[in-house]
Write a protein that holds these residues in place. Structure first.
Motif, PDB file in Angstrom:
ATOM      1  N   GLY A 104       0.820  -1.208   0.000  1.00 44.49           N
ATOM      2  CA  GLY A 104       0.000   0.000   0.000  1.00 44.49           C
ATOM      3  C   GLY A 104       0.845   1.245   0.000  1.00 44.49           C
ATOM      4  O   GLY A 104       1.724   1.413   0.848  1.00 44.49           O
ATOM      5  N   GLU A 105       0.601   2.124  -0.933  1.00 44.50           N
ATOM      6  CA  GLU A 105       1.363   3.355  -1.003  1.00 44.50           C
ATOM      7  C   GLU A 105       0.996   4.281   0.151  1.00 44.50           C
ATOM      8  O   GLU A 105       0.006   4.080   0.855  1.00 44.50           O
ATOM      9  CB  GLU A 105       1.097   4.060  -2.336  1.00 44.50           C
ATOM     10  CG  GLU A 105       1.604   3.285  -3.544  1.00 44.50           C
ATOM     11  CD  GLU A 105       1.391   4.061  -4.822  1.00 44.50           C
ATOM     12  OE1 GLU A 105       1.182   5.291  -4.747  1.00 44.50           O
ATOM     13  OE2 GLU A 105       1.429   3.448  -5.895  1.00 44.50           O
ATOM     14  N   THR A 106       1.816   5.296   0.309  1.00 47.82           N
ATOM     15  CA  THR A 106       1.564   6.299   1.336  1.00 47.82           C
ATOM     16  C   THR A 106       0.160   6.871   1.181  1.00 47.82           C
ATOM     17  O   THR A 106      -0.247   7.262   0.088  1.00 47.82           O
ATOM     18  CB  THR A 106       2.599   7.434   1.217  1.00 47.82           C
ATOM     19  OG1 THR A 106       3.884   6.880   1.402  1.00 47.82           O
ATOM     20  CG2 THR A 106       2.352   8.504   2.246  1.00 47.82           C
ATOM     21  N   ALA A 234       5.176  -0.406   2.030  1.00 46.95           N
ATOM     22  CA  ALA A 234       4.849   0.790   1.247  1.00 46.95           C
ATOM     23  C   ALA A 234       5.704   0.899   0.002  1.00 46.95           C
ATOM     24  O   ALA A 234       5.563   1.852  -0.760  1.00 46.95           O
ATOM     25  CB  ALA A 234       5.036   2.043   2.108  1.00 46.95           C
ATOM     26  N   THR A 235       6.592  -0.066  -0.230  1.00 46.48           N
ATOM     27  CA  THR A 235       7.433  -0.039  -1.416  1.00 46.48           C
ATOM     28  C   THR A 235       7.197  -1.303  -2.237  1.00 46.48           C
ATOM     29  O   THR A 235       6.474  -2.205  -1.818  1.00 46.48           O
ATOM     30  CB  THR A 235       8.920   0.064  -1.031  1.00 46.48           C
ATOM     31  OG1 THR A 235       9.246  -1.000  -0.130  1.00 46.48           O
ATOM     32  CG2 THR A 235       9.209   1.383  -0.349  1.00 46.48           C
ATOM     33  N   LEU A 236       7.816  -1.351  -3.408  1.00 49.22           N
ATOM     34  CA  LEU A 236       7.492  -2.398  -4.369  1.00 49.22           C
ATOM     35  C   LEU A 236       8.337  -3.661  -4.221  1.00 49.22           C
ATOM     36  O   LEU A 236       8.504  -4.411  -5.175  1.00 49.22           O
ATOM     37  CB  LEU A 236       7.641  -1.834  -5.793  1.00 49.22           C
ATOM     38  CG  LEU A 236       6.724  -0.648  -6.110  1.00 49.22           C
ATOM     39  CD1 LEU A 236       6.991  -0.155  -7.520  1.00 49.22           C
ATOM     40  CD2 LEU A 236       5.267  -1.044  -5.956  1.00 49.22           C
ATOM     41  N   ASP A 237       8.874  -3.913  -3.023  1.00 53.85           N
ATOM     42  CA  ASP A 237       9.650  -5.127  -2.800  1.00 53.85           C
ATOM     43  C   ASP A 237       8.808  -6.212  -2.140  1.00 53.85           C
ATOM     44  O   ASP A 237       9.325  -7.124  -1.501  1.00 53.85           O
ATOM     45  CB  ASP A 237      10.891  -4.825  -1.948  1.00 53.85           C
ATOM     46  CG  ASP A 237      10.531  -4.225  -0.591  1.00 53.85           C
ATOM     47  OD1 ASP A 237       9.375  -3.800  -0.431  1.00 53.85           O
ATOM     48  OD2 ASP A 237      11.403  -4.173   0.286  1.00 53.85           O
ATOM     49  N   GLU A 436      10.572   8.662  -2.375  1.00 55.70           N
ATOM     50  CA  GLU A 436       9.197   8.517  -2.859  1.00 55.70           C
ATOM     51  C   GLU A 436       8.199   8.586  -1.711  1.00 55.70           C
ATOM     52  O   GLU A 436       7.121   9.165  -1.831  1.00 55.70           O
ATOM     53  CB  GLU A 436       9.048   7.184  -3.616  1.00 55.70           C
ATOM     54  CG  GLU A 436       9.624   7.195  -5.008  1.00 55.70           C
ATOM     55  CD  GLU A 436       8.915   8.204  -5.900  1.00 55.70           C
ATOM     56  OE1 GLU A 436       7.704   8.076  -6.097  1.00 55.70           O
ATOM     57  OE2 GLU A 436       9.587   9.127  -6.396  1.00 55.70           O
ATOM     58  N   GLN A 437       8.569   7.976  -0.583  1.00 52.36           N
ATOM     59  CA  GLN A 437       7.717   8.034   0.596  1.00 52.36           C
ATOM     60  C   GLN A 437       7.492   9.486   1.015  1.00 52.36           C
ATOM     61  O   GLN A 437       6.369   9.901   1.311  1.00 52.36           O
ATOM     62  CB  GLN A 437       8.367   7.270   1.752  1.00 52.36           C
ATOM     63  CG  GLN A 437       8.278   5.772   1.626  1.00 52.36           C
ATOM     64  CD  GLN A 437       6.944   5.258   2.114  1.00 52.36           C
ATOM     65  OE1 GLN A 437       5.991   5.143   1.338  1.00 52.36           O
ATOM     66  NE2 GLN A 437       6.852   4.955   3.375  1.00 52.36           N
TER      67      GLN A 437
END
Length: 563
Positions: A104-106, A234-237, A436-437
């Motif tokens: 989930g993004e910020t 919150a990141t794509l890992d 990015e966060q």
């Protein structure tokens, strides 16, 4: 005699049948007592008294579960948050799978809405919903937010626990805590039987506590088939977590992506040496295209760009944001000292009637801030506000009303120095993921502007993700914690990123030199004392020796300087 035996057997069968209706934390001790009675084959008074005691404890546990079930309030997922659009998909995945990964993004609402979604699914009744946060400040604020949304007082249906502070009652359904608290609970609750669901939030931070918890949970999940685990990143890992928690068939855990920002963010690059403007409005996944230098960029007499110091650059960035967007401004600084210095400068401007910042409220935000000061950041306000924070505001903690972000591009990052053989806290450039966060903090309530006080080329050259703490920490401290928590040998512990064998050997050697381990690599009494100190083992050994020699006050000053 036969009738009595038949009656006893019937009562024992009834107990076994109703064990599944008891609280999870009571099932194991009740089952053990039941097995003892089944093996006894007796019907004397002592056996009957034990049977009555068992029936009474079972009835109390079932009644407690019934009360908890009746206490579950009506749950409404906030429709304004992006996670609401994926709630049905999330619910189906949680029902079908033991482990679910939520990317989930910020601003997606994952931290506050996931525990509520679990309540909707009937979780939190037979055991609590445990919800971990990397930072104390986030744990308390999220607990308060969820309690408010459920119409409950903090400490009743929703509680929190952290070092030196706790508000958890017997009927608490959701317990928000720091990840260190949950890790410490492995000593008294080896299978996490207080919980029927555990949410590991902000797992992308990859602190030692998070990595220990992920490995520990991977061990116990086959023995706790009723336990649900939700991991958020919150990141794509997220795929790495999914593969790490593959099921018995080898299938990776499902990954559900929830978009966060609903408004575009205009990114502007203003490096200290020249304010080169590389701004272009960007949406998710779009490239940032270099632009031109603004006409009002500071220049020297010969026309070259001027190199600003940090306070001047922040002052100009604040002016630019005040001219560009309404709403509040969030400034990321690396240390508390930097926060206080910039606060002093901006507050002086806010007192001058001829300054554009006149009347602006300037507030600090960092982990050691008092609770009252932290609450000021989240309180409603009339005018504009500038919040100056460390990376505590990067994730989990959402500062309301932010439309502009100033990113200095640095943070204190714990790192082991092989040269000095000490754990240090240097100020270093943040990773691309952290940048990015920070950017995402200003795109939640409307179009935002993020000013980065470094160049786009600098950003592209940085690491994609911050390395896991286990790769940049003193393994002597990791081994000491592993021994203290009785997690087994570090060589066989299922870390997501296992440390190198040479580094492990060096860690053992250090602990042996300090007297923390004996020749059989067992924890010594001194090692037990050392494990209680949240400092580098070498610093801790100095402190313990100073205490024993009566020179603690003097050595603490030296230790603080070295730390």
């Amino acid at each position: 005699m036969t009738d009595t035996t038949d009656t006893l057997e019937q009562r024992l069968r009834a107990i076994r049948r109703h064990l599944r209706d008891a609280m999870i934390c009571d099932r194991f001790p009740l089952r053990r007592k039941l097995q003892r009675l089944e093996r006894s084959n007796g019907s004397d008074r002592r056996t009957l008294r034990e049977l009555e005691s068992l029936e009474r404890r079972l009835a109390e546990s079932i009644e407690r579960r019934r009360r908890r079930s009746q206490a579950v309030p009506a749950v409404q997922i906030d429709p304004e948050l992006p996670i609401a659009a994926r709630s049905d998909e999330l619910a189906a995945a949680i029902r079908r799978h033991q482990v679910v990964i939520v990317c989930g993004e910020t601003g997606s609402g994952k931290s506050t809405q996931l525990p509520k979604l679990c309540l909707q699914l009937g979780r939190g009744v037979a055991g609590m919903i445990g919800h971990t946060q990397p930072r104390r400040i986030a744990a308390r604020s999220i607990a308060a937010r969820v309690a408010s949304e459920l119409g409950s007082r903090l400490g009743d249906l929703v509680g929190f626990k952290m070092r030196f502070a706790e508000a958890v009652g017997p009927d608490t359904l959701i317990k928000v805590m720091t990840d260190g608290i949950l890790l410490a609970e492995t000593q008294s609750d080896r299978f996490f039987e207080q919980y029927d669901t555990i949410i590991i939030d902000e797992a992308h931070e990859r602190s030692l506590n998070i990595d220990f918890l992920l490995g520990y949970l991977r061990r116990i999940l086959p023995k706790r088939r009723d336990l649900k685990l939700i991991i958020t990143s919150a990141t794509l890992d997220a795929e790495r977590f999914a593969e790490f928690f593959a099921d018995d068939t080898g299938a990776a855990a499902p990954v559900i992506r929830v978009e966060g920002r609903t408004y575009p963010v205009d990114v502007r690059y203003r490096p200290l040496c020249g304010w080169q403007d590389q701004s272009e409005q960007v949406s998710d996944g779009a490239d940032i295209t270099p632009g031109r230098r603004p006409d009002d960029a500071p220049r020297t007499a010969d026309g070259d760009s001027e190199e600003l110091d940090l306070p001047d650059a922040i002052g100009r960035a604040v002016d630019e944001l005040f001219d560009s967007v309404p709403g509040d401004v969030l400034i990321f600084m690396p240390t508390e000292r930097d926060i206080h210095e910039i606060s002093h400068v901006l507050r002086a401007r806010a007192r001058r009637r001829d300054d554009p910042l006149f009347g602006t409220e300037v507030l600090p935000l960092y982990a050691r801030l008092s609770q009252a000061e932290q609450n000021r950041v989240f309180a409603p306000h009339a005018g504009r506000r500038i919040v100056i924070a460390t990376n505590v505001a990067e994730s989990s903690l959402t500062v309301p009303g932010i439309r502009g972000v100033i990113d200095t591009g640095t943070a204190r990052i714990s790192r082991y120095s092989a040269r000095s053989r000490m754990q240090r806290l240097p100020i270093e450039p943040i990773s691309q993921a952290s940048a990015e966060q920070r950017k995402g903090r200003c795109g939640r309530i409307g179009p935002g502007v993020c000013i980065r006080l470094y160049s786009e080329e600098d950003l592209r050259a940085r690491e994609r993700f911050t390395p896991p703490e286990i790769q940049r920490t003193n393994l002597a401290a990791v081994i000491l914690q592993t021994k203290s928590l009785r997690l087994g040998e570090i060589e066989s512990f299922p870390f997501l990123d296992p440390p190198r064998s040479a580094a492990i050997a060096a860690g053992y050697r250090t602990l042996f030199e300090l007297g923390a381990l004996d020749e059989q690599r067992r924890l010594t009494p001194l090692g037990t004392r050392l494990a209680r100190l949240p400092v580098d083992p070498r610093i801790g050994r100095m402190i313990l020796a100073a205490h024993d020699e009566g020179s603690l006050a003097e050595v603490l000053i030296i230790a603080a300087g070295l730390e």
